[in-house]
Design a protein around this motif. Structure first.
Motif, PDB file in Angstrom:
ATOM      1  N   ASP A 244       0.817  -1.216   0.000  1.00  0.00           N
ATOM      2  CA  ASP A 244       0.000   0.000   0.000  1.00  0.00           C
ATOM      3  C   ASP A 244       0.854   1.271   0.000  1.00  0.00           C
ATOM      4  O   ASP A 244       0.445   2.322   0.495  1.00  0.00           O
ATOM      5  CB  ASP A 244      -0.950   0.005   1.203  1.00  0.00           C
ATOM      6  CG  ASP A 244      -2.164   0.915   0.978  1.00  0.00           C
ATOM      7  OD1 ASP A 244      -2.528   1.133  -0.201  1.00  0.00           O
ATOM      8  OD2 ASP A 244      -2.720   1.422   1.965  1.00  0.00           O
ATOM      9  N   MET A 245       2.051   1.183  -0.578  1.00  0.00           N
ATOM     10  CA  MET A 245       2.924   2.360  -0.611  1.00  0.00           C
ATOM     11  C   MET A 245       2.376   3.445  -1.529  1.00  0.00           C
ATOM     12  O   MET A 245       2.730   4.621  -1.402  1.00  0.00           O
ATOM     13  CB  MET A 245       4.340   1.963  -1.031  1.00  0.00           C
ATOM     14  CG  MET A 245       5.107   1.238   0.060  1.00  0.00           C
ATOM     15  SD  MET A 245       6.838   0.899  -0.358  1.00  0.00           S
ATOM     16  CE  MET A 245       6.649  -0.566  -1.393  1.00  0.00           C
ATOM     17  N   GLY A 246       1.505   3.075  -2.450  1.00  0.00           N
ATOM     18  CA  GLY A 246       0.873   4.072  -3.303  1.00  0.00           C
ATOM     19  C   GLY A 246       0.033   5.052  -2.509  1.00  0.00           C
ATOM     20  O   GLY A 246      -0.074   6.231  -2.882  1.00  0.00           O
ATOM     21  N   ALA A 247      -0.553   4.568  -1.408  1.00  0.00           N
ATOM     22  CA  ALA A 247      -1.336   5.462  -0.556  1.00  0.00           C
ATOM     23  C   ALA A 247      -0.445   6.530   0.067  1.00  0.00           C
ATOM     24  O   ALA A 247      -0.868   7.674   0.266  1.00  0.00           O
ATOM     25  CB  ALA A 247      -2.049   4.661   0.531  1.00  0.00           C
ATOM     26  N   ASP A 248       0.787   6.155   0.374  1.00  0.00           N
ATOM     27  CA  ASP A 248       1.734   7.140   0.904  1.00  0.00           C
ATOM     28  C   ASP A 248       2.035   8.213  -0.141  1.00  0.00           C
ATOM     29  O   ASP A 248       2.090   9.407   0.170  1.00  0.00           O
ATOM     30  CB  ASP A 248       3.041   6.460   1.321  1.00  0.00           C
ATOM     31  CG  ASP A 248       2.878   5.593   2.549  1.00  0.00           C
ATOM     32  OD1 ASP A 248       2.074   5.955   3.429  1.00  0.00           O
ATOM     33  OD2 ASP A 248       3.550   4.546   2.632  1.00  0.00           O
ATOM     34  N   VAL A 249       2.244   7.790  -1.392  1.00  0.00           N
ATOM     35  CA  VAL A 249       2.543   8.740  -2.460  1.00  0.00           C
ATOM     36  C   VAL A 249       1.370   9.699  -2.650  1.00  0.00           C
ATOM     37  O   VAL A 249       1.568  10.925  -2.778  1.00  0.00           O
ATOM     38  CB  VAL A 249       2.857   8.006  -3.770  1.00  0.00           C
ATOM     39  CG1 VAL A 249       3.015   9.008  -4.922  1.00  0.00           C
ATOM     40  CG2 VAL A 249       4.121   7.176  -3.628  1.00  0.00           C
ATOM     41  N   ALA A 250       0.143   9.166  -2.667  1.00  0.00           N
ATOM     42  CA  ALA A 250      -1.044  10.015  -2.825  1.00  0.00           C
ATOM     43  C   ALA A 250      -1.156  11.003  -1.668  1.00  0.00           C
ATOM     44  O   ALA A 250      -1.492  12.179  -1.866  1.00  0.00           O
ATOM     45  CB  ALA A 250      -2.299   9.145  -2.921  1.00  0.00           C
ATOM     46  N   ARG A 251      -0.865  10.535  -0.461  1.00  0.00           N
ATOM     47  CA  ARG A 251      -0.920  11.429   0.707  1.00  0.00           C
ATOM     48  C   ARG A 251       0.156  12.502   0.613  1.00  0.00           C
ATOM     49  O   ARG A 251      -0.095  13.677   0.909  1.00  0.00           O
ATOM     50  CB  ARG A 251      -0.758  10.614   1.990  1.00  0.00           C
ATOM     51  CG  ARG A 251      -0.665  11.471   3.257  1.00  0.00           C
ATOM     52  CD  ARG A 251      -0.676  10.606   4.510  1.00  0.00           C
ATOM     53  NE  ARG A 251       0.398   9.631   4.506  1.00  0.00           N
ATOM     54  CZ  ARG A 251       1.661   9.894   4.878  1.00  0.00           C
ATOM     55  NH1 ARG A 251       2.007  11.105   5.274  1.00  0.00           N
ATOM     56  NH2 ARG A 251       2.574   8.929   4.868  1.00  0.00           N
ATOM     57  N   PHE A 252       1.363  12.115   0.203  1.00  0.00           N
ATOM     58  CA  PHE A 252       2.441  13.106   0.059  1.00  0.00           C
ATOM     59  C   PHE A 252       2.033  14.217  -0.914  1.00  0.00           C
ATOM     60  O   PHE A 252       2.295  15.399  -0.681  1.00  0.00           O
ATOM     61  CB  PHE A 252       3.725  12.442  -0.435  1.00  0.00           C
ATOM     62  CG  PHE A 252       4.358  11.497   0.533  1.00  0.00           C
ATOM     63  CD1 PHE A 252       4.196  11.642   1.904  1.00  0.00           C
ATOM     64  CD2 PHE A 252       5.123  10.434   0.073  1.00  0.00           C
ATOM     65  CE1 PHE A 252       4.789  10.761   2.800  1.00  0.00           C
ATOM     66  CE2 PHE A 252       5.724   9.547   0.954  1.00  0.00           C
ATOM     67  CZ  PHE A 252       5.555   9.705   2.316  1.00  0.00           C
TER      68      PHE A 252
END
Length: 279
Positions: free
Chosen positions: A189-197
């Motif tokens: 779920d690292m994509g969620a981190d990118v979206a949050r960033f």
């Protein structure tokens, strides 16, 4: 009292210079591009265009008549916006000597140091922090040469805990959750981190700042993306820029303003993309 009088004088002087600079685009249609070039160049650089001196006067003559005598007549952009677009494109390309010249020109036509700083600050999410710091170094050099104290006053408008919610409040009406959806299903779920960033940094840390409104920020981001040639991201920002209040005519003129700095391939590709977006 003297300080107030001097301040008022400077405000009037800048205002008159801005009005005159804007009017150059609407003068007698019988003016040649050479006439228009000389007037716009004088306003921006307080010098004489088409000088026969230097190592390459022929190239400079072609450049000056093309940019200041022709490109500046396309569309209804005021000269401040044209120069902010130019500064954005030059900062993205890291053409620092030209950037310094146009930062000086931008200040001469009434753009404030804060507006210039914000235009450069907001590039960080798009071109990275190292290139942004290079451009800021040039800006600060110009400000110091002009006797303007740095750092400039802070224009941060949110606290640490508000970055996501305030960023999302700007992002969502313009772009919805397209990045969140695009980043789905990446490992862990690292994509969620990118979206949050993206929400917290681009829209939270930068878009919420005072000094430039959202409409202007979006227009300058279009210029940045035309410069990079990243048409996938440009397509989204053309739509976002329209939602932010920029007209199709303003967007067209802004893309064409980038033409002398990025060349025909990137500009024509961007104009084709805008046509498709407007269908």
């Amino acid at each position: 009292m003297l300080k107030k009088v001097l301040t008022l004088f400077l405000v009037v002087l800048v205002s008159q210079n801005f009005i005159f600079a804007t009017a150059i685009q609407n003068e007698d249609k019988n003016m040649t591009r050479t006439d228009i070039c000389k007037k716009n160049y004088k306003i921006l650089f307080q010098g004489e265009a088409l000088s026969p001196t230097g190592d390459d006067p022929e190239m400079m003559a072609i450049l000056q008549k093309y940019i200041f005598g022709e490109i500046f007549t396309v569309g209804e952009l005021d000269i401040k916006t044209r120069e902010l677009i130019t500064v954005t494109s030059l900062a993205v390309q890291q053409t620092l000597p030209q950037l310094k010249a146009h930062i000086n020109a931008t200040l001469k036509v009434g753009v404030t140091p804060i507006e210039l700083r914000e235009a450069i600050y907001q590039l960080a999410p798009f071109i990275g922090f190292p290139k942004t710091l290079n451009a800021l170094s040039v800006l600060n050099e110009v400000l110091k040469e002009r006797g303007i104290e740095t750092p400039l006053k802070s224009t941060a408008a949110i606290n640490e805990e508000e970055r996501f919610i305030k960023g999302l409040a700007i992002q969502n009406p313009l772009y919805g959750d397209e990045i969140k959806q695009a980043m789905k299903d990446l490992p862990d779920d690292m994509g969620a981190d990118v979206a949050r960033f993206l929400t917290e940094v681009c829209f939270g840390d930068f878009y919420t700042r005072e000094g430039l409104d959202i409409k202007t920020r979006e227009l300058l981001f279009v210029a940045a993306l035309v410069t990079t040639g990243n048409n996938t991201t440009l397509k989204s920002h053309l739509k976002g820029s329209l939602k932010a209040g920029n007209s199709k005519e303003i967007l067209t003129a802004a893309i064409i303003q980038c033409l002398p700095y990025v060349g025909f391939p990137n500009t024509i590709a961007a104009l084709k993309l805008l046509k498709d977006t407007l269908k």
